[in-house]
Write a protein that holds these residues in place. Structure first.
Motif, mmCIF file in Angstrom:
data_model
loop_
_atom_site.group_PDB
_atom_site.id
_atom_site.type_symbol
_atom_site.label_atom_id
_atom_site.label_comp_id
_atom_site.label_asym_id
_atom_site.label_seq_id
_atom_site.Cartn_x
_atom_site.Cartn_y
_atom_site.Cartn_z
ATOM 1 N N ALA A 183 -15.953 6.212 26.091
ATOM 2 C CA ALA A 183 -15.285 5.566 24.961
ATOM 3 C C ALA A 183 -14.001 6.300 24.587
ATOM 4 O O ALA A 183 -12.968 5.676 24.320
ATOM 5 C CB ALA A 183 -16.232 5.500 23.764
ATOM 6 N N LEU A 184 -14.046 7.631 24.582
ATOM 7 C CA LEU A 184 -12.853 8.415 24.228
ATOM 8 C C LEU A 184 -11.739 8.242 25.258
ATOM 9 O O LEU A 184 -10.559 8.299 24.912
ATOM 10 C CB LEU A 184 -13.216 9.897 24.091
ATOM 11 C CG LEU A 184 -14.039 10.264 22.844
ATOM 12 C CD1 LEU A 184 -14.498 11.715 22.913
ATOM 13 C CD2 LEU A 184 -13.229 10.010 21.584
ATOM 14 N N ALA A 185 -12.109 8.035 26.510
ATOM 15 C CA ALA A 185 -11.104 7.817 27.549
ATOM 16 C C ALA A 185 -10.285 6.569 27.245
ATOM 17 O O ALA A 185 -9.082 6.508 27.519
ATOM 18 C CB ALA A 185 -11.781 7.691 28.918
ATOM 19 N N VAL A 186 -10.952 5.556 26.666
ATOM 20 C CA VAL A 186 -10.233 4.351 26.249
ATOM 21 C C VAL A 186 -9.377 4.644 25.023
ATOM 22 O O VAL A 186 -8.220 4.228 24.940
ATOM 23 C CB VAL A 186 -11.232 3.211 25.932
ATOM 24 C CG1 VAL A 186 -10.493 1.995 25.375
ATOM 25 C CG2 VAL A 186 -12.016 2.822 27.172
ATOM 26 N N LEU A 187 -9.921 5.392 24.092
ATOM 27 C CA LEU A 187 -9.231 5.623 22.830
ATOM 28 C C LEU A 187 -7.982 6.483 22.963
ATOM 29 O O LEU A 187 -7.050 6.349 22.164
ATOM 30 C CB LEU A 187 -10.199 6.241 21.812
ATOM 31 C CG LEU A 187 -11.411 5.361 21.436
ATOM 32 C CD1 LEU A 187 -12.294 6.070 20.427
ATOM 33 C CD2 LEU A 187 -10.953 4.009 20.888
ATOM 34 N N VAL A 188 -7.938 7.379 23.963
ATOM 35 C CA VAL A 188 -6.731 8.201 24.111
ATOM 36 C C VAL A 188 -5.542 7.371 24.583
ATOM 37 O O VAL A 188 -4.393 7.838 24.538
ATOM 38 C CB VAL A 188 -6.953 9.399 25.080
ATOM 39 C CG1 VAL A 188 -7.965 10.367 24.527
ATOM 40 C CG2 VAL A 188 -7.336 8.931 26.470
ATOM 41 N N LEU A 189 -5.810 6.144 25.028
ATOM 42 C CA LEU A 189 -4.710 5.247 25.379
ATOM 43 C C LEU A 189 -3.855 4.937 24.155
ATOM 44 O O LEU A 189 -2.671 4.591 24.287
ATOM 45 C CB LEU A 189 -5.273 3.952 25.994
ATOM 46 C CG LEU A 189 -4.279 2.853 26.376
ATOM 47 C CD1 LEU A 189 -3.224 3.376 27.360
ATOM 48 C CD2 LEU A 189 -5.017 1.663 26.976
ATOM 49 N N LYS A 190 -4.416 5.090 22.965
ATOM 50 C CA LYS A 190 -3.657 4.854 21.734
ATOM 51 C C LYS A 190 -2.387 5.703 21.696
ATOM 52 O O LYS A 190 -1.309 5.218 21.348
ATOM 53 C CB LYS A 190 -4.507 5.194 20.506
ATOM 54 C CG LYS A 190 -5.685 4.268 20.249
ATOM 55 C CD LYS A 190 -6.437 4.727 18.986
ATOM 56 C CE LYS A 190 -7.621 3.853 18.686
ATOM 57 N NZ LYS A 190 -8.321 4.257 17.437
ATOM 58 N N GLU A 191 -2.542 6.971 22.048
ATOM 59 C CA GLU A 191 -1.393 7.888 21.990
ATOM 60 C C GLU A 191 -0.293 7.441 22.941
ATOM 61 O O GLU A 191 0.896 7.436 22.587
ATOM 62 C CB GLU A 191 -1.856 9.310 22.331
ATOM 63 C CG GLU A 191 -0.769 10.358 22.190
ATOM 64 C CD GLU A 191 -1.286 11.777 22.407
ATOM 65 O OE1 GLU A 191 -0.473 12.657 22.764
ATOM 66 O OE2 GLU A 191 -2.512 11.992 22.229
ATOM 67 N N ALA A 192 -0.687 7.056 24.155
ATOM 68 C CA ALA A 192 0.305 6.624 25.145
ATOM 69 C C ALA A 192 1.015 5.352 24.684
ATOM 70 O O ALA A 192 2.237 5.206 24.859
ATOM 71 C CB ALA A 192 -0.373 6.391 26.491
#
Length: 292
Positions: free
Chosen positions: A99-108
């Motif tokens: 789930a966090l792997a998806v959420l770090v896309l926010k920063e990009a």
């Protein structure tokens, strides 16, 4: 869709169209910086995954779907998230890491939007939109991961059950099933399916279920055994139960379990001997149910 969300979506779509490679590269970099998020995947695998998800995200946002439903209603984006989650489930990654792997896309994504506009209000609206879309994606990835892991566990349990309950050919048209350990409903079902399939494919006439390795026989176990015996008989074959040791015989008697209609033998060798005699016997001849 209000004016602020429309403006935010316009900036985000523009960023995704013009900076797709940059967004994917940055997302891969962020995952690589937190090794646990990459789940042991190579950089090439992460990049392939990132390209697919960024492309589908861009496609989903260009439609009229509400931000909360982009992930679930856009088929391509939903499939990209599901495939990502299942791939990581098979790799043994933790569900939170997926789930966090998806959420770090926010920063990009937010960095990409910042290159499109510096207006504070627009950036704030874009951040809200990104959060709504990727929070939904993170929740879906978590749920998919859990379902995927459960399916893997069920499949592995099934394979383990099949391995622990082999059907072996003891003689011409005589099959044996050596049981070891506890006999429950799930295991009985596997035994029954495997045995009936083997009877059909091998045209067996006798099946021997050996319970020497079963530690205890209670009412439930006896019920499971009788179900299997009845199923074997419906296939036109006879069925013996061997391995009736003195303690088990005593327990069965004390529980009042009626096995009088079932062919039983004390040992597997006794059952095999009786099975061979049964096959060789003239048509119509029977053997004693509990005789030795």
């Amino acid at each position: 869709m209000d004016i602020d969300e429309a403006d935010a979506r316009r900036h985000l779509c523009s960023a995704l169209r013009g900076q797709a490679e940059c967004v994917a590269d940055r997302w891969v970099q962020l995952q690589r910086e937190q090794a646990a998020l990459g789940s042991g995947m190579t950089e090439a695998e992460l990049r392939e995954e990132a390209d697919a998800l960024v492309e589908q995200l861009s496609s989903g946002l260009q439609g009229n779907l509400a931000a909360d439903h982009v992930v679930t209603a856009h088929a391509g984006l939903r499939q990209a998230v599901i495939e990502m989650s299942l791939r990581r489930a098979r790799r043994g990654a933790a569900p939170t890491a997926t789930a966090l792997a998806v959420l770090v896309l926010k920063e990009a994504l937010l960095e990409a939007v910042q290159r499109e506009t510096r207006d504070a209000a627009s950036l704030f609206s874009a951040a809200l939109l990104i959060n709504r879309v990727l929070d939904a994606a993170g929740a879906m990835s978590f749920a998919t991961y859990v379902e995927g892991r459960e399916e893997i566990i069920r499949r592995q349990s099934r394979q383990l059950l099949e391995t622990s309950t082999p059907v072996v050919q003891l003689w011409d048209r005589v099959l044996g099933v050596p049981l070891v350990g506890t006999l429950d409903t799930s295991r009985t079902q596997v035994v029954m399916e495997n045995l009936l399939g083997a009877i059909e494919s091998g045209e067996a006439r006798v099946a021997i279920i050996d319970i020497t390795g079963v530690p205890t026989v209670d009412t439930a176990v006896a019920h499971h055994l009788m179900q299997t015996v009845n199923a074997v008989r419906l296939m036109g074959a006879d069925c013996f139960i061997s391995g009736i040791r003195p303690p088990i015989a005593q327990t069965i008697a004390q529980l009042g379990i009626d096995l009088s209609a079932i062919l039983t033998r004390a040992t597997l060798s006794d059952a095999l001997e009786a099975a061979i005699a049964l096959i060789a016997a003239p048509a119509g001849q029977t053997i004693p149910v509990a005789g030795r």
